[in-house]
Structures are given as structure tokens and as C-alpha cells.
Design a protein around this motif. Structure first.
Motif, short mmCIF file in Angstrom:
data_model
loop_
_atom_site.label_atom_id
_atom_site.label_comp_id
_atom_site.label_asym_id
_atom_site.label_seq_id
_atom_site.Cartn_x
_atom_site.Cartn_y
_atom_site.Cartn_z
N VAL A 1 0.83 -1.21 0.00
CA VAL A 1 0.00 0.00 0.00
C VAL A 1 0.86 1.25 0.00
O VAL A 1 0.62 2.20 -0.76
CB VAL A 1 -0.95 -0.03 1.21
N LEU B 1 -4.14 4.34 5.02
CA LEU B 1 -4.57 2.98 4.74
C LEU B 1 -3.53 1.97 5.23
O LEU B 1 -3.88 0.89 5.73
CB LEU B 1 -4.81 2.81 3.24
N TYR C 1 -3.25 -1.75 8.03
CA TYR C 1 -2.52 -3.01 7.93
C TYR C 1 -1.58 -3.19 9.12
O TYR C 1 -1.42 -4.31 9.64
CB TYR C 1 -1.74 -3.05 6.62
N THR D 1 -9.84 -7.34 3.57
CA THR D 1 -9.17 -6.04 3.57
C THR D 1 -8.43 -5.81 2.26
O THR D 1 -8.45 -4.70 1.70
CB THR D 1 -8.20 -5.93 4.75
N THR E 1 -9.20 -2.88 -0.38
CA THR E 1 -8.14 -1.94 -0.77
C THR E 1 -8.03 -1.84 -2.28
O THR E 1 -7.88 -0.75 -2.84
CB THR E 1 -6.80 -2.38 -0.17
N SER F 1 -16.41 -1.55 -2.02
CA SER F 1 -15.22 -1.47 -1.18
C SER F 1 -15.59 -1.25 0.27
O SER F 1 -15.04 -1.89 1.18
CB SER F 1 -14.31 -0.34 -1.68
#
Length: 418
Positions: free
Chosen positions: A305, A326, A330, A360, A364, A376
């Protein structure tokens, strides 16, 4: 140290002469729960609003209005600093709890009060000042814990990147939060609106420092990492980022072009530091034989990401801040599984954890599809339910696993070398 004298009623001495505290982990768990609730409230309200099914009530409208503040102030910092700092950091520095625990508790109460005022649509300035006070208290409690452990450590082993990340993130908050509080008081005096989003820079630094610290910890058993260059890059990023952000704050309203240049320079420095840390991580894990354990999956997700954010930033000139936010998701989720499972040795449902990551990852990927925003959001909601279910089942069962093979050697075989 004076800390030991002030906390004598809560301390005891272990067999090797090392002082530990009797304070439990309730405050750290409360921080994690607060961050999860803030993410669910802010993200859920935003998703419902985009889907057009938001109830037309004053309470829901207030939550939608509070979405930016909730996601910026009450998710990343409470989870990575207050949560992991209270639950995991003392263990990493051979303590069983946070010193100055009452200050840490008071800090959480202030942050919680600020979140409650924010959600109810009350005075934002008061809520943000409460958040500032609480974050300062928690940061000071964590720093005292780290420094006190260093003072009486017989064999001064090098800190792991996780400890460096948490310590430097606390230092960033300690230096930047008073500046933010001063700006709030100034705007309060002149009856001006408060721009909380201007604090995105320090929050991004917390994600960068604490996030990479957790990611290195996820890979410590499969790769060889030298903590000295990691600590140097983290410290340089923290120092330059704090100076650049503070200068940009004081330049606002007088030299807007100069402030934008300073902000761009800070973003460039953070991008360079993140790139260097990623290269060190890849170099250490390149020849490792790693199985895709649950925490390592989340670490790879964080790297993917954030790398995507760098690419978008280079092409379009924006996107890294969103990627860092974002990426924080994680780090928090993967850090929870790592702390609960491999660090503390407690069982959690593996299948549900893998399903959590899969939902997830799909959510993403759909973020970048303009026509799939609702889908999403649905996958993010499903992922949140999986996470809550896995956490509840783990704490309810509360059983040590026989697969906790690294419980004895965790302090000596981290994979770090001087």
C-alpha cells in the motif's frame, strides 16, 4: 531514577534484580478498542452516507461531520502509540507494564472524552485540546518507561526497530502536539475555525515510524536486519519532519507559498526515509525462507500500500498521505495478531484472521475503482466484523498455544545484529 521512587508502591523486583511493574494492560486494550470504534464510526458513517442510506437524524449527521477528525486523531495515534505502546512496548524493554501508569490512565480518559465530544458534535476546540493533553500524557509515560529501562539495564542490548519506532513516535507527539494546542488556543481567541487536518503531517510520521517498527518486528524471525541504520533513518526522519512541519505551521497566513514548499519538502523527506527503510527490509528478507504467517501477510500488505502511495505521489503529486492512512490499518491489524499470537503466545482463529486479510485486500483494491466505492466499503465492513470476531474469540478462550515456539528465545533470536 526518580520514577522508581514515585512508583515504588506499584513495583516489585524480579529474580535477576530487574524491576517490573504490576500494572495490567487495561489501558492499552482500551486504546485499541477506542481506535476500532472510531474507525467503525467514522468509516461506517461515511460509507452509509455515500450509499445514500444514512438515517436523517442529528446524531448520524454529527458523526458524518466528525469523520475527518475521527480518522485523523482517534485511530492511528491511539492504536499505534497508546495501544501498542501500553501493551507491547513494556514487554519489548523487559517490563510488564508502563511506568507512570496513572498518567497513562489519565491520558486515555482525556482522549476518550475528546472522542465523545467530537462524536456528539460538541465544541471541536475543547475536544481537540483534550486529545492534545491526553496524547502528551501517554507519550511522556511511554518515554519514561523506555528511558527507565535503559538506565538500570545490566547488559545494554540494542533496541529493536519496534522500540525505536514507538519511542520516536512518542517524541514526535511530544514536540508537535504543544504546537497544535497553541494554534487551537490562538484560533479560539480570535474566534476562527480550527483546521485539524493540518496535523496530518505528524500523524503521517507516527505511521511511518511506528508502522515500519512493527513491520520489521513481523519479519524478525525470518530475516537478518541491522538495527543501527534503521534507527538512524527513523531518527533523521523524525527530526527533519518535526522541524519542517513546525516551520510550515508558523508560516501559514504569512507566506503561503513558502509554507507549501516546506510541506512539500517534509513529504519528500518522509518518502525518502520510507524508501530507505523499505530497501533495508527487502535486503534483510530477500534470502529468507518465510511462510506466509498471518502477521507477515499484513506486513507485506503495508509495504504494498505504501509503495503504491509513493508511485501515485510521483505521478500525480498526491496520494502518499492517503496511502499512509490505509497502511496504518494493515499495521494495526497485523500488529495485533503478532502481539497476541507470537509475542504473548495466545490462540486466535487462524482461518478468520486469513479471511480478515483477504477482505481487507479486496477492499483496498476496490478503493482505486471509482464505480466500486460502495462495494469497497462493504468489504471493509466485513473485514471489521472478522477482526472483532477474531479478537473476541481469542480473548474469550484466552488459551496459551503449544505452537508458541519462540517464547523462550524471543529476546535473544530476534534476528537483529549490531
Amino acid at each position: 531514577m526518580m520514577v522508581a521512587h514515585n512508583q515504588s508502591q506499584q513495583n516489585e523486583t524480579s529474580g535477576n534484580g530487574m524491576r517490573v511493574t504490576r500494572k495490567g494492560n487495561g489501558t492499552g486494550a482500551a486504546y485499541v478498542v477506542l481506535a476500532a470504534l472510531a474507525a467503525l464510526a467514522g468509516g461506517g458513517a461515511s460509507t452509509l452516507s455515500e450509499m445514500g442510506i444514512m438515517p436523517a437524524t442529528a446524531g448520524w449527521h454529527a458523526v458524518v461531520q466528525a469523520h475527518p477528525v475521527l480518522m485523523l486523531l482517534y485511530v492511528v495515534v491511539p492504536a499505534l502509540l497508546g495501544g501498542f505502546g501500553s501493551l507491547w512496548l513494556p514487554r519489548a524493554v523487559q517490563r510488564s507494564g508502563v511506568l507512570l501508569s496513572r498518567m497513562n490512565d489519565a491520558g486515555f480518559l482525556c482522549v476518550f472524552a475528546g472522542a465523545a465530544l467530537t462524536v456528539t458534535g460538541a465544541e471541536l476546540k475543547t475536544a481537540t485540546l483534550l486529545w492534545c493533553v491526553g496524547t502528551l500524557m501517554t507519550s511522556m509515560a511511554l518515554l519514561v518507561t523506555v528511558f527507565d529501562s535503559r538506565a538500570d539495564m545490566e547488559e545494554r542490548k540494542p533496541f529493536s526497530p519496534f522500540v525505536w519506532g514507538e519511542m520516536l513516535a512518542a517524541v514526535v507527539m511530544l514536540l508537535t502536539v504543544p504546537v497544535m494546542a497553541g494554534q487551537i488556543v490562538k484560533h479560539w481567541h480570535y474566534a476562527a475555525a480550527v483546521n485539524v487536518e493540518s496535523f496530518a503531517g505528524p500523524v503521517g510520521l507516527v505511521v511511518l515510524l511506528a508502522g515500519f517498527g512493527v513491520v520489521f518486528e513481523m519479519s524478525a524471525r525470518v530475516g537478518k536486519f541491522s538495527e543501527k541504520p534503521v534507527a538512524f533513518i527513523m531518527a533523521a526522519a523524525a527530526a527533519s519532519g518535526v522541524v519542517a512541519w513546525t516551520k510550515s505551521v508558523f508560516m501559514q497566513g504569512t507566506e503561503s507559498a513558502g509554507a507549501m514548499q516546506v510541506g512539500s519538502a517534509m513529504l519528500a523527506l518522509c518518502s525518502f526515509a520510507a524508501t530507505c527503510l523499505a530497501v533495508l527490509w527487502l535486503a534483510g528478507a530477500w534470502n529468507a525462507r518465510a511462510s506466509l504467517r498471518v502477521p507477515l501477510l499484513w506486513g507485506l500488505g503495508f509495504m504494498s500500500v505504501v509503495s503504491g502511495g509513493w508511485l501515485v505521489q510521483l505521478v500525480q503529486g498526491s496520494g502518499l498521505h492517503s496511502a499512509l492512512q490505509l497502511g496504518a490499518l494493515y499495521v494495526v491489524c497485523g500488529g495485533f495478531y503478532l502481539w497476541r499470537g507470537e509475542e504473548c503466545g495466545y490462540w486466535y482463529p487462524q482461518l478468520m484472521a486469513y479471511l480478515h486479510f483477504a477482505c481487507t485486500a479486496v477492499a483496498t483494491a476496490l478503493v482505486f475503482v471509482p464505480s466500486a466505492q460502495m462495494l469497497s466499503g462493504a468489504f471493509f465492513g466485513l473485514a471489521a466484523l472478522c477482526f472483532v470476531g477474531a479478537a473476541v474469540m481469542s480473548f474469550k478462550r484466552n488459551q496459551q498455544t503449544t505452537a508458541h515456539w519462540a517464547a523462550i528465545s524471543v529476546q535473544d533470536s530476534k534476528g537483529y545484529r549490531a
